[in-house]
Design a protein around this motif. Structure first.
Motif, short mmCIF file in Angstrom:
data_model
loop_
_atom_site.label_atom_id
_atom_site.label_comp_id
_atom_site.label_asym_id
_atom_site.label_seq_id
_atom_site.Cartn_x
_atom_site.Cartn_y
_atom_site.Cartn_z
N ALA A 16 0.84 -1.20 0.00
CA ALA A 16 0.00 0.00 0.00
C ALA A 16 0.87 1.25 0.00
N VAL B 3 0.28 5.15 1.04
CA VAL B 3 -0.63 6.07 1.71
C VAL B 3 -0.08 7.48 1.54
N ALA C 31 -2.65 3.82 7.42
CA ALA C 31 -1.42 3.03 7.34
C ALA C 31 -1.38 1.96 8.44
N LEU D 259 -3.86 -0.85 7.66
CA LEU D 259 -3.36 -1.70 6.57
C LEU D 259 -2.24 -2.62 7.06
N ARG D 260 -1.34 -2.10 7.88
CA ARG D 260 -0.27 -2.94 8.44
C ARG D 260 -0.85 -4.09 9.27
N PHE E 151 -0.36 -5.65 5.13
CA PHE E 151 0.14 -4.87 3.99
C PHE E 151 1.51 -4.31 4.35
N GLN E 152 2.41 -4.28 3.38
CA GLN E 152 3.64 -3.52 3.52
C GLN E 152 3.28 -2.10 3.08
N VAL E 153 3.46 -1.14 3.96
CA VAL E 153 2.94 0.21 3.72
C VAL E 153 4.07 1.22 3.57
N THR E 154 3.93 2.05 2.55
CA THR E 154 4.79 3.22 2.37
C THR E 154 3.89 4.43 2.59
N THR E 155 4.33 5.34 3.46
CA THR E 155 3.55 6.54 3.74
C THR E 155 4.34 7.76 3.29
#
Length: 151
Positions: free
Chosen positions: A13, A15, A38, A41-42, A46-50
């Protein structure tokens, strides 16, 4: 029956939260909203980039890099929090703009993001969520076009 664990590397994801608009157009809750999205989702592997309050060019680079790095047959999610506006281009076609804090002259075109995801992503599913508040965003001229996502 066999059960297969869900691998986080198949769920990614991005964000995006833009809140530092000038003056009364600032959206002080967007940063918190992005952090909440975020976190949720984690919690769902999910691997999240914000990314927060980036310029148009920085935002484009982040979106492009994210889409190009999506896992094969995975799930990709892009969340945008901030102002958006729909305007008509020089041919009269309505375009939705995802505004950075730089205003509507420095925006990402939503259809470009969708096209890039459709053509550049290896993910099996791509979800794009736009969390855009009502109101008139910075630099908006009501005569330019329909309200679009802001209705």
């Amino acid at each position: 029956m066999f059960t297969v664990p869900v691998c986080a590397n198949h769920r990614v994801a991005l964000v995006i939260g833009n809140s530092s608009y000038k003056g009364k157009d600032a959206l002080p809750t967007v940063k918190q909203d992005a952090e909440t999205v975020a976190k949720l989702l984690r919690e769902r592997d999910f691997q999240v980039t914000t990314t927060l309050d980036r310029t148009r060019d920085e935002q484009r680079l982040v979106i492009n890099a994210f889409i190009k790095s999506t896992p094969i047959n995975g799930t990709a999610l892009i969340y945008f929090g901030g102002h958006s506006i729909t305007v008509r281009d020089s041919q009269g076609v309505a375009q939705t703009l995802l505004l950075t804090a730089e205003g509507n002259r420095k925006a990402s075109v939503l259809s470009d993001v969708i096209e890039l995801a459709a053509n550049g992503s290896a993910a099996k599913s791509t979800i794009i969520l736009v969390d855009s508040g009502k109101g008139i965003p910075p630099g908006f001229d009501e005569r330019r076009g329909p309200k679009g996502l802001n209705t």
